[in-house]
Design a protein around this motif. Structure first.
Motif, mmCIF file in Angstrom:
data_model
loop_
_atom_site.group_PDB
_atom_site.id
_atom_site.type_symbol
_atom_site.label_atom_id
_atom_site.label_comp_id
_atom_site.label_asym_id
_atom_site.label_seq_id
_atom_site.Cartn_x
_atom_site.Cartn_y
_atom_site.Cartn_z
ATOM 1 N N ALA A 282 -4.608 4.177 12.425
ATOM 2 C CA ALA A 282 -4.775 4.916 11.169
ATOM 3 C C ALA A 282 -3.527 4.762 10.292
ATOM 4 O O ALA A 282 -3.635 4.546 9.081
ATOM 5 C CB ALA A 282 -5.051 6.387 11.458
ATOM 6 N N LEU A 283 -2.348 4.862 10.899
ATOM 7 C CA LEU A 283 -1.111 4.702 10.128
ATOM 8 C C LEU A 283 -0.972 3.288 9.593
ATOM 9 O O LEU A 283 -0.533 3.073 8.449
ATOM 10 C CB LEU A 283 0.092 5.062 11.000
ATOM 11 N N LEU A 284 -1.339 2.302 10.415
ATOM 12 C CA LEU A 284 -1.292 0.910 9.972
ATOM 13 C C LEU A 284 -2.193 0.707 8.757
ATOM 14 O O LEU A 284 -1.804 0.070 7.759
ATOM 15 C CB LEU A 284 -1.725 0.003 11.121
ATOM 16 N N THR A 285 -3.383 1.286 8.818
ATOM 17 C CA THR A 285 -4.334 1.169 7.703
ATOM 18 C C THR A 285 -3.814 1.882 6.462
ATOM 19 O O THR A 285 -3.932 1.365 5.335
ATOM 20 C CB THR A 285 -5.698 1.748 8.124
ATOM 21 N N ARG A 289 -3.153 -0.135 2.975
ATOM 22 C CA ARG A 289 -3.994 0.183 1.815
ATOM 23 C C ARG A 289 -3.288 1.075 0.805
ATOM 24 O O ARG A 289 -3.876 1.412 -0.240
ATOM 25 C CB ARG A 289 -5.283 0.867 2.278
ATOM 26 N N GLY A 290 -2.055 1.477 1.099
ATOM 27 C CA GLY A 290 -1.323 2.345 0.184
ATOM 28 C C GLY A 290 -1.975 3.706 0.019
ATOM 29 O O GLY A 290 -1.961 4.287 -1.074
ATOM 30 N N LEU A 291 -2.539 4.254 1.098
ATOM 31 C CA LEU A 291 -3.264 5.527 1.009
ATOM 32 C C LEU A 291 -2.338 6.730 0.902
ATOM 33 O O LEU A 291 -2.772 7.792 0.462
ATOM 34 C CB LEU A 291 -4.172 5.696 2.243
ATOM 35 N N VAL A 292 -1.086 6.588 1.334
ATOM 36 C CA VAL A 292 -0.140 7.705 1.262
ATOM 37 C C VAL A 292 1.175 7.196 0.696
ATOM 38 O O VAL A 292 1.482 5.999 0.734
ATOM 39 C CB VAL A 292 0.091 8.349 2.647
ATOM 40 N N ASP A 293 1.977 8.119 0.157
ATOM 41 C CA ASP A 293 3.279 7.758 -0.394
ATOM 42 C C ASP A 293 4.188 7.208 0.699
ATOM 43 O O ASP A 293 4.114 7.620 1.871
ATOM 44 C CB ASP A 293 3.952 8.983 -1.025
ATOM 45 N N ALA A 393 8.101 4.759 12.857
ATOM 46 C CA ALA A 393 7.894 3.313 12.905
ATOM 47 C C ALA A 393 7.350 2.774 11.592
ATOM 48 O O ALA A 393 7.581 1.610 11.246
ATOM 49 C CB ALA A 393 6.939 2.960 14.050
ATOM 50 N N PHE A 394 6.647 3.622 10.835
ATOM 51 C CA PHE A 394 6.102 3.206 9.549
ATOM 52 C C PHE A 394 6.939 3.709 8.369
ATOM 53 O O PHE A 394 6.528 3.592 7.224
ATOM 54 C CB PHE A 394 4.655 3.691 9.416
#
Length: 532
Positions: A282-285, A289-293, A393-394
């Motif tokens: 989910a974090l990778l996605t 996709r730039g879903l969160v800041d 990590a992200f």
């Protein structure tokens, strides 16, 4: 941050970007969010038990180092002796470059296989140690070292017994912790991983209670998962933005087998626990996709509540041996071996050490103290709270307000009747959610729990009478593991399906498959655990 030795006795290699350094006295402070001006001085003025938020502190001390870790073990440190010098690092991959010998600690690996973490100060690397939860480690120039807990996990001898009074003080504690978290986060986007259960629901309700303007919630799962539907309902009732990352098991498995999966393992295992993969895809996605800041702050619902197990031990006066055995057995179920604890002397020694730390046995309440404290300082600190490394990590920040000092202290003021089970907590969360929304929303429950109580009792009695209960329960469990609502079966792929089925039939869980694959060096593109 690569710090040359100020004295011949040590060398620091601190890699996290959120360390801050002071010069007088020489000290380094870690926070999950960049520390504010004066934060280091404030931490140094307070004893560990009064420090707020998540922190790790390194101080020069008598030519050596003093390493202090918070209750949650938010950011542990690794230390080893190399060339007559202490080497201290917060990244095992960096430490590997500095330590001449990088071999597996076989006794630690045997515990890890059954628990998904190492115990005490041990790591999977021979000769490398790790700072434990709620403790101070002293590294001396002569090569000696000590570790002592600063946290004393003891319930109040005159506890609060009235549910209404306990609810009031628990509200005050949550208010204080959440208010401080909101100040520290500032204008950054707040993300709640919303499962639809109790913990994340309570935290989301508290964000609304405090008027958090830049908050959102998310979940993830295979298309049509019940948990996603409940999560959406909860978010809508609270007026939170919400999104779902749908998981395709085949795509998750493909990504895990590639460089993204290998990089994640290296960044998150910390030499002491299995990488916590639940949020990974989910974090990778979200990032792709730039879903969160990019500077978002994640707020998982990890909490001081719910660390009790084997509640029947609170009835009567169980023997010391029975209690210690129950604690050891509870934490090593991953391969389905009921007596695995007998072959794990290192695990048993740590259970005894934890018993000494809470002065067990010292009355009936000390049984609860031991069970909860061992869970908190081992599994919760290493595997559960270690999942925060996934956000790091992200490049994201995080906070754990429901493990902060006010909530922790308040929990220890509750009576056994209020704290030994989650009954009071369930009622408290339902009330808080109703106040925040003016409505109620169903909790996520596993399929078996959705059968009405009376028919379920009849069914279980019939299964017990025919000797079928264990077989049916295992069959349902295996089916769930192979078709998991969060696509966990994707991480089993390196193991052939017949072997998966054989091990699951014998009692192994998904985590048990993963610990075996991780130790074998076959869980992804390249091995991470040290070789035998």
């Amino acid at each position: 941050m690569d710090t040359p030795a100020a004295a011949p006795g040590y060398r620091l290699h601190l890699t996290s970007p959120t360390w801050t350094r002071g010069s007088s006295p020489a000290a380094h402070l870690w926070r999950p969010l960049p520390p504010r001006a004066g934060d280091l001085a404030s931490v140094l003025r307070r004893p560990p038990e009064q420090r707020t938020g998540a922190w790790t502190l390194v101080e020069e001390h008598d030519g050596g180092l003093r390493l202090s870790t918070d209750r949650a073990r938010s950011h542990h440190l690794l230390f080893a002796r190399a060339g007559g010098t202490w080497v201290v690092c917060d990244d095992p991959q960096e430490l590997r470059r500095l330590v001449p010998s990088w071999q597996r600690d076989e006794a630690a690996a045997e515990v890890f296989l059954h628990t998904a973490f190492t115990v005490g100060t041990t790591t999977l690397v021979r000769g490398v140690r790790a700072t434990p939860a709620g403790a101070v480690v002293e590294l001396r120039p002569d090569g000696s070292w000590t570790s002592r807990p600063w946290e004393t996990y003891r319930y109040d001898p005159e506890p609060i017994t009235a549910p209404e009074e306990f609810s009031a003080v628990f509200r005050d504690a949550l208010d204080a912790a959440v208010e401080r978290m909101l100040r520290d986060a500032g204008d950054r986007r707040l993300l709640v991983p919303l499962s639809g259960g109790l913990d994340s629901r309570l935290l989301a309700a508290w964000l609304k209670r405090h008027g958090a303007r830049n908050a959102a919630a998310f979940t993830y799962g295979v298309p049509g998962s019940a948990e996603a539907a409940v999560s959406r309902d909860v978010a809508e009732a609270l007026g939170l933005d919400w999104f779902c990352v749908e998981l395709d098991p085949a795509e998750v498995a493909r990504a895990w087998a590639g460089p993204d999966g290998a990089d994640f393992q290296e960044r998150t295992w910390g030499a002491t626990s299995l990488p916590h993969v639940q949020d990974w895809y989910a974090l990778l996605t979200m990032r792709e996709r730039g879903l969160v800041d990019a500077d978002a702050v994640f707020l998982p619902g990890h909490t001081i509540v719910g660390n009790m197990h084997d509640e029947d031990l609170l009835d009567g006066e169980p023997s010391r041996t029975r209690v210690l055995t129950a604690v050891a057995a509870h934490h090593c179920p991953l391969q389905g071996e009921k007596s695995a604890w007998r072959r794990l002397p290192r695990l048993r020694r740590e259970v005894v050490r934890a018993a000494d730390e809470v002065s067990f046995p010292d009355g009936a309440r000390s049984v609860q103290e031991l069970i909860e404290w061992f869970n908190l300082r081992e599994r919760q600190a290493k595997y559960i709270n270690g999942s925060m490394k996934a956000y790091e990590a992200f490049g994201y920040g995080w906070a754990l307000p429901m493990l902060d000092v006010e909530v922790w202290r308040t929990w220890l003021r509750g009576s056994q009747e209020l704290t030994a089970t989650r009954r009071w907590y369930r009622s408290f969360t339902a009330e808080a959610f109703a106040e925040a929304t003016g409505t109620t929303t169903r909790l996520f429950e596993p399929p078996a729990a959705r059968i009405p109580a009376a028919p379920r009792r009849v069914l279980l009695a019939a299964l017990r009478a025919t000797g079928m209960r264990a077989a049916v329960t295992r069959a349902v469990s295996v089916r769930t593991m192979l078709h998991h609502p969060m696509a966990f079966e994707a991480f089993n792929e390196p193991m052939a399906r017949p072997e998966q089925l054989m091990r699951m039939a014998r009692g192994a869980g998904s985590l048990g498959l993963w610990t075996r694959l991780f130790l074998d060096g076959t869980w992804g593109e390249r091995p991470v655990a040290p070789p035998v």
